[in-house]
Write an enzyme that holds these catalytic residues in place. Structure first.
Site, PDB file in Angstrom:
ATOM      1  N   SER A 211      -0.198   0.219   0.884  1.00 32.78           N
ATOM      2  CA  SER A 211      -1.115   0.324   2.032  1.00 32.78           C
ATOM      3  C   SER A 211      -0.435  -0.186   3.285  1.00 32.78           C
ATOM      4  CB  SER A 211      -2.381  -0.502   1.766  1.00 32.78           C
ATOM      5  OG  SER A 211      -3.186  -0.559   2.938  1.00 32.78           O
TER       6      SER A 211
ATOM      7  N   TYR B  30      -6.980  -8.111  -1.084  1.00 29.78           N
ATOM      8  CA  TYR B  30      -6.507  -6.744  -1.305  1.00 29.78           C
ATOM      9  C   TYR B  30      -5.112  -6.565  -0.713  1.00 29.78           C
ATOM     10  CZ  TYR B  30      -5.995  -1.726  -0.427  1.00 29.78           C
ATOM     11  OH  TYR B  30      -5.515  -0.441  -0.351  1.00 29.78           O
TER      12      TYR B  30
END
Length: 255
Positions: free
Chosen positions: A147, A160
């Site tokens: 990400s 996360y």
């Protein structure tokens, strides 16, 4: 001849969103695709049907990740499916795409949620890869979906972001020992992508779409196919000389 004829690919989290786009793209390029899913059998079968209707080969395997026995369940299904298809019990491409989010700042993260997001996003790809290595043929490809939040500070999802940082380290560290076998290991890092995961706040919200688009150098929200195309390059022979690399697939967000 398609670019990936004769190749066998395992894509985790392939029933929707980015994973689905990756599975369908690899199928169009000629790979036989193992479509992993956790819960939505109907969606996974639809991905399989889409690939096979276009002349490709695919089958679905269910395995909930982040729980005891997850890797055993996954690879039992992979082996069974390959045998049923008359394919070699081998892999050429592994795409570690499956993951879950945890939209919470540090003050709100509970230990159980922290453990869960690490179990799915870090432990699962680590041990899936470990199990896949004896099956992965020389010259194979491992592609981890990370990400943009490992480059762009994201305090609203700190745990996360930490999981994706671990995955980035996994890529670089694993690439060195596997180089002798001609196996490349790379990371593709999406930014905001228009998927079901983001639908609640993004779709039908012109202000949110405009804000995300304004942050990207390329001036729009990402699409699943944008990520799939980057993965397809790395999976192909054209990606043979690229390894240990983190590819920014955010459209130039927050430059």
């Amino acid at each position: 001849m398609a670019k990936l004829d004769g190749k066998i690919a395992l894509v985790t989290g392939a029933s929707r969103g980015i994973g689905r786009a990756i599975a369908e793209r690899l199928g169009r390029d000629g790979a036989s695709v193992v479509v992993h899913y956790a819960h939505d059998e109907t969606a996974a079968k639809d991905v399989v049907n889409t690939i096979t209707a276009a002349g490709g080969a695919a089958f679905a395997v269910r395995a909930e990740l982040g729980v005891d026995g997850d890797v055993d369940t996954l690879f039992a299904g992979v082996t069974e499916g390959l045998r049923a298809a008359g394919s070699p019990e081998a892999l050429d491409i592994l795409v570690n795409n499956a993951g879950i989010g945890l939209p919470a700042p540090i003050e709100s993260v509970e230990p159980a949620d922290f453990d869960k997001v690490f179990a799915v996003n870090v432990r699962a790809p680590f041990f899936i890869t470990q199990r896949a290595l004896p099956l992965l043929r020389d010259g194979g490809r491992i592609i981890n979906i990370s990400s943009g939040v490992t480059r762009i500070a994201f305090p609203e999802g700190i745990a996360y972001a930490m999981t994706k940082g671990a995955l980035d380290t996994f890529t670089r560290t694993l690439a060195k020992p596997l180089g002798a076998r001609g196996i490349t290991v790379n990371t593709v890092a999406p930014g905001v992508v228009d998927t079901d995961v983001n639908a609640g706040w993004l779709r039908g919200n012109p202000d949110a779409e405009a804000a995300v688009s304004a942050q990207a150098a390329l001036g729009r929200v990402g699409r699943s196919v944008d990520i799939a195309d980057a993965v397809a390059l790395l999976a192909s022979d054209e990606g043979r000389w690229v390894t240990a690399t983190w590819i920014d697939a955010t459209g130039g967000a927050a430059l």
